[in-house]
Design a protein around this motif. Structure first.
Motif, PDB file in Angstrom:
ATOM      1  N   GLY A  30       5.538  -5.738  -6.490  1.00 30.36           N
ATOM      2  CA  GLY A  30       4.099  -5.655  -6.745  1.00 30.36           C
ATOM      3  C   GLY A  30       3.315  -6.412  -5.685  1.00 30.36           C
ATOM      4  N   LEU A  31       1.990  -6.365  -5.817  1.00 33.32           N
ATOM      5  CA  LEU A  31       1.110  -6.974  -4.821  1.00 33.32           C
ATOM      6  C   LEU A  31       0.796  -8.437  -5.088  1.00 33.32           C
ATOM      7  CD1 LEU A  31      -1.439  -4.041  -4.411  1.00 33.32           C
ATOM      8  CD2 LEU A  31       0.489  -4.601  -2.923  1.00 33.32           C
ATOM      9  N   ARG A  32       0.948  -8.876  -6.329  1.00 31.98           N
ATOM     10  CA  ARG A  32       0.591 -10.263  -6.671  1.00 31.98           C
ATOM     11  C   ARG A  32       1.402 -11.262  -5.852  1.00 31.98           C
ATOM     12  NH1 ARG A  32       2.820 -13.972  -9.972  1.00 31.98           N
ATOM     13  NH2 ARG A  32       4.275 -12.433 -10.821  1.00 31.98           N
ATOM     14  N   HIS A  33       2.679 -11.013  -5.717  1.00 28.74           N
ATOM     15  CA  HIS A  33       3.535 -11.956  -4.988  1.00 28.74           C
ATOM     16  C   HIS A  33       3.079 -12.124  -3.545  1.00 28.74           C
ATOM     17  CE1 HIS A  33       7.046 -14.083  -3.508  1.00 28.74           C
ATOM     18  NE2 HIS A  33       7.186 -13.153  -2.577  1.00 28.74           N
ATOM     19  N   THR A  65      -5.904   1.123  -3.769  1.00 31.86           N
ATOM     20  CA  THR A  65      -5.552   2.067  -2.709  1.00 31.86           C
ATOM     21  C   THR A  65      -4.252   1.655  -2.029  1.00 31.86           C
ATOM     22  OG1 THR A  65      -7.886   2.545  -2.311  1.00 31.86           O
ATOM     23  CG2 THR A  65      -6.345   3.142  -0.570  1.00 31.86           C
ATOM     24  N   VAL A  66      -4.122   0.362  -1.751  1.00 32.94           N
ATOM     25  CA  VAL A  66      -2.901  -0.157  -1.125  1.00 32.94           C
ATOM     26  C   VAL A  66      -1.686   0.144  -2.000  1.00 32.94           C
ATOM     27  CG1 VAL A  66      -1.671  -2.251  -0.446  1.00 32.94           C
ATOM     28  CG2 VAL A  66      -4.076  -1.954   0.188  1.00 32.94           C
ATOM     29  N   ALA A  67      -1.811  -0.113  -3.304  1.00 39.59           N
ATOM     30  CA  ALA A  67      -0.703   0.128  -4.233  1.00 39.59           C
ATOM     31  C   ALA A  67      -0.319   1.601  -4.257  1.00 39.59           C
ATOM     32  CB  ALA A  67      -1.082  -0.346  -5.636  1.00 39.59           C
ATOM     33  N   ALA A  68      -1.319   2.488  -4.195  1.00 37.26           N
ATOM     34  CA  ALA A  68      -1.035   3.930  -4.219  1.00 37.26           C
ATOM     35  C   ALA A  68      -0.330   4.379  -2.949  1.00 37.26           C
ATOM     36  CB  ALA A  68      -2.333   4.705  -4.406  1.00 37.26           C
ATOM     37  N   VAL A  69      -0.816   3.892  -1.796  1.00 38.54           N
ATOM     38  CA  VAL A  69      -0.224   4.296  -0.521  1.00 38.54           C
ATOM     39  C   VAL A  69       1.189   3.739  -0.376  1.00 38.54           C
ATOM     40  CG1 VAL A  69      -0.402   4.041   1.990  1.00 38.54           C
ATOM     41  CG2 VAL A  69      -2.436   4.590   0.628  1.00 38.54           C
ATOM     42  N   ARG A  70       1.387   2.478  -0.754  1.00 37.41           N
ATOM     43  CA  ARG A  70       2.694   1.850  -0.592  1.00 37.41           C
ATOM     44  C   ARG A  70       3.598   2.041  -1.801  1.00 37.41           C
ATOM     45  NH1 ARG A  70       0.001  -3.481   2.114  1.00 37.41           N
ATOM     46  NH2 ARG A  70      -0.309  -2.588   4.189  1.00 37.41           N
ATOM     47  N   GLN A  71       3.064   2.681  -2.838  1.00 37.59           N
ATOM     48  CA  GLN A  71       3.839   2.994  -4.034  1.00 37.59           C
ATOM     49  C   GLN A  71       4.507   1.752  -4.614  1.00 37.59           C
ATOM     50  OE1 GLN A  71       6.411   6.218  -2.678  1.00 37.59           O
ATOM     51  NE2 GLN A  71       4.800   7.715  -3.053  1.00 37.59           N
TER      52      GLN A  71
END
Length: 282
Positions: free
Chosen positions: A97-100, A139-145
């Motif tokens: 995930g992105l939080r880390h 958007t970042v999460a969608a692109v980087r899945q």
């Protein structure tokens, strides 16, 4: 195809080996001669030259001394130390995930006193509103899945960013005018974000410059990068995060930032560009 972290590390070590080989040849030495001057077996020199063994800091100092190039040692040592973290894929960083990714940089932010940020794409993280950060990270999460932890990642980013404005720190940002025009989120999100930029400009610890579309370029727009004191630069690529610590490379990014700063307008002129961008929103 993205480059794997392991191949990037090997490439960094191969580059170091090439530079050490050039020092040896420039000094008019052959492998056995250099080995004798360094006081170690020729096999060790061969392994270093072929990037099959990573030299220690002491090895690099000894090598440079033997070649009459002591001044090259600090740069080579920094490159050697950074090899393992020089290039790290976002896929690896954000696999949970992105939080880390936000939290991992808190120690760096905490020890930094002077922040410098250049961006040609989006508002620098430290100046983002909650809604803008949310729209961007979705958007970042969608692109980087990546796993969907955007809400937690936004809170982590805001908490990390708050450090920038504490304890006498200085934050200097230079952005391209395009940053004001790219729509991240809807018009309401953008209007609030641009208003935030107008607000932070009045803070004594913050300097914000905008490079107008009409600027006569003495430096082309580059990838987004951040400078943390004079110790480290972070460069954001689409596929990876690059950490720069070698003194010569840091000097290059510092020089680029100075050039960007000279192209930017500040104060009333910068406010006019931001206000003009707000006026285009519905």
């Amino acid at each position: 195809m993205p480059i794997s972290p392991s191949s990037s590390v090997q490439a960094a070590r191969a580059t170091l080996a090439t530079r050490l080989g050039e020092l040896m040849r420039n000094a008019g030495l052959k492998g056995r001669e250099l080995s004798a001057l360094c006081g170690w077996h020729p096999a060790k020199t061969s392994r270093i030259l072929n990037a099959k063994a990573a030299p220690s800091d002491s090895d690099i100092r000894t090598w440079c001394r033997a070649c009459g190039a002591d001044g090259q040692a600090p740069d080579l040592i920094a490159s050697n130390r950074a090899a393992d973290s020089l290039y790290v894929e976002w896929r690896r960083i954000t696999r949970t995930g992105l939080r880390h990714a936000q939290e991992a940089r808190v120690p760096l932010y905490t020890r930094t006193r002077h922040f410098r940020a250049y961006s040609s794409r989006v508002v620098p993280g430290a100046l983002q509103t909650r809604e803008y950060a949310g729209a961007l990270l979705r958007t970042v999460a969608a692109v980087r899945q990546t796993p969907d932890d955007v809400a937690d990642a936004v809170e982590a980013r805001l908490a990390r960013s708050s450090v920038v404005f504490e304890g006498g720190r200085r934050f200097v940002a230079v952005i391209e005018e395009s940053v004001l025009r790219y729509r991240i989120g809807d018009d309401t999100v953008m209007a609030e974000q641009l208003g935030r930029l107008l607000s932070v400009m009045s803070m004594p610890s913050v300097s914000l410059g905008v490079i107008p579309f009409t600027a006569s370029r003495t430096m082309w727009p580059t990838e987004t990068f951040n400078l943390f004191d004079d110790r480290q630069a972070g460069v954001e690529l689409l596929s990876a995060q690059v950490t720069v610590t070698a003194p010569s490379d840091l000097a290059l990014y510092t020089q680029a930032f100075v050039r960007f700063g000279a192209l930017a307008v500040h104060g009333g002129a910068a406010r006019a560009l931001i206000t003009a961008a707000i006026d285009t929103l519905g």
